[in-house]
Scaffold this motif. Structure first.
Motif, PDB file in Angstrom:
ATOM      1  N   LEU A   1      -2.195  11.060  -9.227  1.00  0.00           N
ATOM      2  CA  LEU A   1      -1.923  10.863  -7.790  1.00  0.00           C
ATOM      3  C   LEU A   1      -0.042   9.958  -8.150  1.00  0.00           C
ATOM      4  N   HIS A   2       0.829  10.583  -7.474  1.00  0.00           N
ATOM      5  CA  HIS A   2       1.456  10.583  -7.106  1.00  0.00           C
ATOM      6  C   HIS A   2       2.756  10.522  -6.479  1.00  0.00           C
ATOM      7  N   SER A   3       3.494   9.349  -6.233  1.00  0.00           N
ATOM      8  CA  SER A   3       4.619   8.686  -4.809  1.00  0.00           C
ATOM      9  C   SER A   3       5.733   8.938  -5.311  1.00  0.00           C
ATOM     10  N   PRO A   4       6.893   9.204  -4.782  1.00  0.00           N
ATOM     11  CA  PRO A   4       8.189   8.826  -5.398  1.00  0.00           C
ATOM     12  C   PRO A   4       7.827   7.667  -4.760  1.00  0.00           C
ATOM     13  N   ALA A   5       8.288   6.809  -4.243  1.00  0.00           N
ATOM     14  CA  ALA A   5       7.784   5.486  -4.492  1.00  0.00           C
ATOM     15  C   ALA A   5       6.434   4.488  -4.818  1.00  0.00           C
TER      16      ALA A   5
ATOM     17  N   VAL B   1       0.602  -0.937  -0.120  1.00  0.00           N
ATOM     18  CA  VAL B   1       0.114   0.125  -0.021  1.00  0.00           C
ATOM     19  C   VAL B   1       0.912   1.225   0.170  1.00  0.00           C
ATOM     20  N   TYR B   2       0.427   1.950  -0.458  1.00  0.00           N
ATOM     21  CA  TYR B   2       0.898   3.372  -0.964  1.00  0.00           C
ATOM     22  C   TYR B   2       0.127   4.756  -0.419  1.00  0.00           C
ATOM     23  N   LEU B   3       1.141   5.713   0.400  1.00  0.00           N
ATOM     24  CA  LEU B   3       0.321   7.161  -0.261  1.00  0.00           C
ATOM     25  C   LEU B   3       0.692   7.225  -0.897  1.00  0.00           C
ATOM     26  N   VAL B   4      -0.297   8.563  -1.678  1.00  0.00           N
ATOM     27  CA  VAL B   4       0.104   9.407  -3.038  1.00  0.00           C
ATOM     28  C   VAL B   4      -0.640  10.885  -2.470  1.00  0.00           C
ATOM     29  N   HIS B   5      -0.422  11.621  -3.482  1.00  0.00           N
ATOM     30  CA  HIS B   5      -0.677  12.267  -3.028  1.00  0.00           C
ATOM     31  C   HIS B   5      -1.492  12.972  -4.526  1.00  0.00           C
ATOM     32  N   VAL B   6      -3.287  13.755  -4.753  1.00  0.00           N
ATOM     33  CA  VAL B   6      -3.091  14.020  -5.831  1.00  0.00           C
ATOM     34  C   VAL B   6      -2.159  14.854  -6.503  1.00  0.00           C
TER      35      VAL B   6
END
Ligand SMILES: Cc1cc2nc3c(=O)[nH]c(=O)nc-3n(C[C@H](O)[C@H](O)[C@H](O)COP(=O)(O)OP(=O)(O)OC[C@H]3O[C@@H](n4cnc5c(N)ncnc54)[C@H](O)[C@@H]3O)c2cc1C
Length: 268
Positions: free
Chosen positions: A29-33, A9-14
């Protein structure tokens, strides 16, 4: 090269908000992960985790073979199922197209009110893999909640594929201008609300029956999926492994109340 599938699971931001049509809003949705996201194909199912009112960040679950475990069960986020519309490893982004059906559902409300920087959780992909089987002819039937998956699957299908795509969309402007339809596939569009279902089912009942070298992909509101699955199984005798028929939502029920009934229907 495809990465090994692992549950995560990942936390992402809009990162971006794009209105595709009157009824569909795309959130990028973006996250470096996400560089490590265990992508398989666009069109796969994913879970999203949405903060409850008053929260900025949703609690993420721990994943086990039996589903989700919550460190704080009283503080669970809203959990919904959506479609991975597009993944870009280089940009570390993942795209989901949300139907804007009002603020009566947390997911629709989240999409309608989304601001750049808002945070949500997403899971690694699930659902049948692959979702489509190789076939001499295809039948796709989808309402607007299943349009993102239909578009994603059509982008990857053999360009020489033949068959029919039947869509139920709220209005003509919801039909994507750039629907990537193979030349030998035919589009049948119906516009309006669920009152169109009878006309759609009658229309499909007159198609040449599919057989075991064909494949049907059907998703949308439950009362659309159920009679079409009946045609596939009981009238055309299409084996279970030659179709995907999944109710994505049911009118008058939210995901919490409908989840179990959906799985009972799928398992039947
Ligand atoms: C495998 C899978 C993939 C899916 N992919 C997508 C996707 O890519 N995009 C997408 O938009 N949806 C998708 N859905 C459908 C989505 O999960 C449901 O519509 C979900 O109920 C939306 O959650 P919500 O919080 O907005 O509403 P809920 O809280 O679940 O429901 C609140 C109320 O809204 C009604 N409702 C729910 N959805 C709709 C709708 N579309 N139109 C009108 N009324 C509705 C319910 O019946 C209920 O009365 C998918 C579902 C599945 C199972």
């Amino acid at each position: 090269m495809k990465k090994k599938l692992s549950h995560s699971v990942y936390l992402v931001h809009v990162q971006d908000i794009i209105d595709l049509s009157p009824s569909l809003r795309r959130l990028v949705l973006h996250s470096p992960a996400l560089v490590q996201y265990p992508y398989q194909f666009n069109g796969a199912h994913i879970k999203i985790f949405l903060p409850k009112s008053g929260q900025a960040i949703p609690q993420l679950p721990q994943l086990s073979n039996h589903g989700f475990n919550w460190a704080e069960p009283d503080n669970k986020p809203f959990v919904r199922t959506y479609t991975l519309r597009n993944y870009d490893a280089q940009a570390c982004t993942l795209t989901i197209d949300f139907v804007k059906h009002g603020d009566n559902g947390p997911a629709s409300a989240f999409a309608e009110k989304a601001q750049r920087g808002d945070v949500l959780g997403i899971s690694s992909p699930g659902g049948p893999m692959p979702m489509l089987k190789s076939a001499t002819r295809y039948l796709f039937v989808a309402d607007i909640t299943a349009l993102p998956a239909t578009e994603a699957l059509l982008e990857d299908i053999d360009p020489l594929a033949t068959g029919d795509v039947v869509l139920l969309l709220p209005q003509t402007e919801d039909l994507p201008a750039a629907l990537n339809l193979p030349v030998a596939m035919h589009l049948h569009s119906f516009y309006g609300n669920l009152s169109q279902i009878k006309a759609i089912v009658d229309h499909i009942a007159h198609f040449t029956p599919l057989h075991q070298e064909n494949f049907a992909w059907v998703a949308g509101e439950a009362s659309l999926v159920m009679p079409i699955r009946k045609i596939l199984r009981e009238h055309w005798h299409l084996p279970a492994q030659r179709h995907y028929a999944v109710p994505y939502w049911r009118r008058g029920e939210n995901e919490e109340t409908y989840h179990e009934a959906r799985h009972n229907f799928i398992d039947k």
